[in-house]
Design a protein around this motif. Structure first.
Motif: not given
Length: 259
Positions: A237-238, A248, A29, A33-34, A240-245
């Motif tokens: 937490a990971v 999108r 992840p 992102w980075w 949640a972030q990956l699902s949003v990404r």
């Protein structure tokens, strides 16, 4: 970019030592992102960094007497078969499938870690069925390594504890040792396919090795129940972030097709 890669490696190495995973569970992840990699590049590059990370972590756990070398050998034999198959699937499956398979796998591991409290001090008795089960576990770990760029520790550690009766520290140390052949055998076809950003993977790996010792020290200090809950919360937490990404990206890909 170098600072970002070093940060990815340091975080991944710390978690690798603490939880007995290769670190790919967080490195993939973060590389997305980075470092602005796509799913295939992030998975393949993460797998390169896992090789030195798993070696260093297993040495630290081995010094503490928390590695079952024979069990790791059987699991490692299975990973050698599974990892190339997973690497082929990485090149063949649609990116959307890879994203959601990765997310579902993380969520399943998170639920288990939060709900089940591991013990400390359990051991493994090797019998024919147990040996066969270890090879099967290695096959699944290898598939995960090749497809998702993770060492397979998120699979191995819960299975070692729940099905094979290992204590949490022994499960983590054995998991790290067993994932080395998976990372190596999954990386080779990824290199041939040109998916690996080798320099970036080596930078991440160096930082991860430097941080893994601190993670192992924390693993010996933190109670197993707290360690399990912390890891499960991190995975949530990971996820949640990956699902949003992922949502999108799917929306963007749909617009691009319609446009």
């Amino acid at each position: 970019m170098i600072l970002a890669l070093l940060a990815v490696g340091a975080i991944g190495g710390l978690l690798a030592g603490l939880f007995g995973v290769g670190g790919g569970i967080i490195m993939v992840p973060l590389l997305l992102w980075w470092a602005r990699m796509d799913q295939r590049q992030a998975a393949a590059t993460s797998l390169v960094a896992i090789v030195p990370t798993a070696i260093a972590g297993s040495i630290f756990y081995g010094i503490g007497g928390q590695v079952d070398w024979v069990a790791a050998l059987f699991v490692g034999a299975g990973t050698i078969v599974g990892a190339p198959i997973g690497a082929w699937l990485l090149r063949s499956l649609p990116l959307a499938w890879l994203r959601w398979l990765f997310i579902v796998g993380l969520l399943a591991a998170a639920v288990y870690l939060i709900l089940v409290t591991p013990e400390r001090g359990g051991s493994l008795e090797l019998q024919p069925l147990v040996m066969l089960g270890l090879v099967g576990l290695g096959l699944v770990m290898g598939l995960a390594a090749g497809m998702f760029g993770i060492g397979g520790g998120i699979i191995a550690v819960p299975v070692f504890i729940a099905l094979f009766g290992m204590g949490d520290l022994l499960a983590k140390g054995t998991s790290l040792l067993a994932m080395i052949p998976a990372a190596v055998s999954g990386t080779i076809p990824n290199l041939r396919a040109g998916l690996v950003r080798l320099r970036d993977g080596l930078v991440v790996g160096v930082a991860a090795v430097a941080a893994s010792g601190a993670g192992v020290s924390l693993a010996f200090l933190i109670p197993p129940s707290l360690s399990s809950i912390l890891f499960g919360m991190l995975l949530v937490a990971v996820v949640a972030q990956l699902s949003v990404r992922a949502v999108r990206l799917q929306a963007r890909e749909k617009r691009d097709r319609e446009g």
